[in-house]
Motif scaffolding. Structure first.
Motif, PDB file in Angstrom:
ATOM      1  N   LYS A 175       3.737  -1.202   7.821  1.00  0.00           N
ATOM      2  CA  LYS A 175       4.035  -2.417   7.067  1.00  0.00           C
ATOM      3  C   LYS A 175       3.339  -3.646   7.663  1.00  0.00           C
ATOM      4  CE  LYS A 175       8.457  -1.243   4.919  1.00  0.00           C
ATOM      5  NZ  LYS A 175       9.891  -1.591   4.804  1.00  0.00           N
ATOM      6  N   VAL A 180       3.529  -3.615   1.096  1.00  0.00           N
ATOM      7  CA  VAL A 180       4.413  -2.618   0.488  1.00  0.00           C
ATOM      8  C   VAL A 180       5.259  -3.278  -0.589  1.00  0.00           C
ATOM      9  CG1 VAL A 180       6.294  -0.987   0.900  1.00  0.00           C
ATOM     10  CG2 VAL A 180       4.517  -1.298   2.638  1.00  0.00           C
ATOM     11  N   LEU A 198      -0.982  -1.845  -3.099  1.00  0.00           N
ATOM     12  CA  LEU A 198       0.333  -1.807  -2.456  1.00  0.00           C
ATOM     13  C   LEU A 198       0.840  -0.376  -2.312  1.00  0.00           C
ATOM     14  CD1 LEU A 198       2.065  -4.654  -4.515  1.00  0.00           C
ATOM     15  CD2 LEU A 198       0.852  -4.886  -2.341  1.00  0.00           C
ATOM     16  N   ALA A 199       1.516  -0.116  -1.223  1.00  0.00           N
ATOM     17  CA  ALA A 199       2.183   1.172  -1.032  1.00  0.00           C
ATOM     18  C   ALA A 199       3.571   1.096  -1.668  1.00  0.00           C
ATOM     19  CB  ALA A 199       2.313   1.496   0.444  1.00  0.00           C
ATOM     20  N   THR A 200       4.025   2.193  -2.262  1.00  0.00           N
ATOM     21  CA  THR A 200       5.338   2.233  -2.899  1.00  0.00           C
ATOM     22  C   THR A 200       6.366   2.855  -1.949  1.00  0.00           C
ATOM     23  OG1 THR A 200       5.079   4.451  -3.838  1.00  0.00           O
ATOM     24  CG2 THR A 200       4.160   2.601  -5.100  1.00  0.00           C
ATOM     25  N   ILE A 204       6.352   5.378   1.679  1.00  0.00           N
ATOM     26  CA  ILE A 204       7.138   5.100   2.879  1.00  0.00           C
ATOM     27  C   ILE A 204       8.048   6.293   3.193  1.00  0.00           C
ATOM     28  CG2 ILE A 204       8.837   3.571   3.942  1.00  0.00           C
ATOM     29  CD1 ILE A 204       6.063   2.358   3.549  1.00  0.00           C
TER      30      ILE A 204
END
Length: 315
Positions: A175, A180, A198-200, A204
């Motif tokens: 992060k 995120v 962006l990471a979802t 994670i």
């Protein structure tokens, strides 16, 4: 325990078969977000994976160089150890998915890539562990003490202990360098919003599962060394047990409440294999593989049976 050096082609063939099976599993079981995996489908796939593992074991019995009968028994014992310990891991995954609020129909995507990563990491750990044991035999004593400690600790582990993935060191590092989003986007690991990637929460969750599996491997891999020193047997039994985890997860998720006492059985199994290691290292007393297999299977079956009986009685 004798160690047989397998030819390079055998290792290559095994990994090719594993990749083929992974592709078949991805294409045929719980296809990408198309439907929610049901218990019936999960049980059928679990049976298929167990069947494939038993066929491989039969192949070891007839084709393995050296004492093939003993090697087949070692494979079964290693497979059963890894499979039983993995069941406890799956309950942790169940709590992780609940924490992130990931719908059941998207969970299989995380599990697939989680298992793929676990196969790579387990291979590295097993090769490194085998090299260490071959050079420093006494390290098995340390493994034994650690497993006994872990087994005893499982008796004091509380089922209602909270899981907070935000405290995971790898999640914190990720992060720090990668943005995120808090919103789920179906089965996507990454999305693009306003020109930013962006990471979802799904990705994670994958990070947490991968890093959690590393912690689990610290228990399970030394445990398999209690029944075999052969890297090929240790690796194949470990990987075959992992391959069926995705299907087993969906089968267990529906009946998790009936296995509240499983952890005590796993604690006994870990303590047993730890004592077995110490007996061999300190006093050169070797427990026959078939007795290890009977003990592990018996304890696992008894703990699961008692869990079901007591849970139904309380209900």
């Amino acid at each position: 325990m004798d160690v047989v050096s397998m030819p390079l082609w055998a290792w290559i063939l095994f990994y090719v078969l594993v990749l083929i099976m992974l592709v078949i599993d991805l294409k045929s079981f719980g296809k990408k977000g198309q439907h929610e995996v049901g218990v019936s489908e999960a049980l059928k796939m679990t049976a298929v994976w167990i069947g494939v593992s038993l066929v491989f074991c039969v192949g070891i019995y007839f084709l393995y160089p050296g004492d093939s009968h003993e090697k087949a028994m070692e494979f079964l014992a290693g497979y059963l150890i890894e499979k039983s310990l993995s069941m406890d891991n799956l309950f942790v995954f169940l709590m992780l998915f609940s924490f992130f609020g990931i719908q059941r129909k998207y969970q299989h995507e995380v599990l697939f890539w989680g298992i793929f990563g676990a196969l790579v990491l387990r291979s590295i750990f097993i090769f490194a562990g085998a090299a260490m044991v071959q050079r420093f035999e006494w390290i098995l004593g340390i493994f034994g003490i650690f497993l006994i400690y872990t087994g005893i600790k499982m008796f004091s582990h509380k089922d209602d202990e909270s899981i907070d993935p935000s405290k995971n060191i790898f999640v914190k590092i990720f992060k720090r360098f990668f943005p995120v989003t808090d919103q789920m986007h179906e089965d996507k690991f990454f999305i693009v919003e306003q020109g930013r990637r962006l990471a979802t929460p799904l990705f994670i969750a994958l990070i947490v599962i991968e890093t959690t599996d590393v912690a689990f491997a610290v228990d399970s891999i030394p445990a398999v060394f209690s029944v075999s020193r052969d890297p090929f047997i240790i690796l194949t039994s470990n990987i075959f047990a992992i391959l069926g985890l995705r299907a087993l997860y969906f089968a267990l998720a529906a009946v998790a409440k009936y296995f509240t006492y499983l952890k005590y059985g796993l604690g006994i199994i870990l303590s047993f294999v730890g004592i077995k290691m110490l007996l061999e290292v300190l006093w050169d007393i070797e427990v026959p593989t078939h007795w290890s297999l009977v003990t592990i299977f018996g304890v696992l079956l008894l703990s699961m049976g008692l869990s079901v009986i007591i849970s139904k009685h309380k209900a």
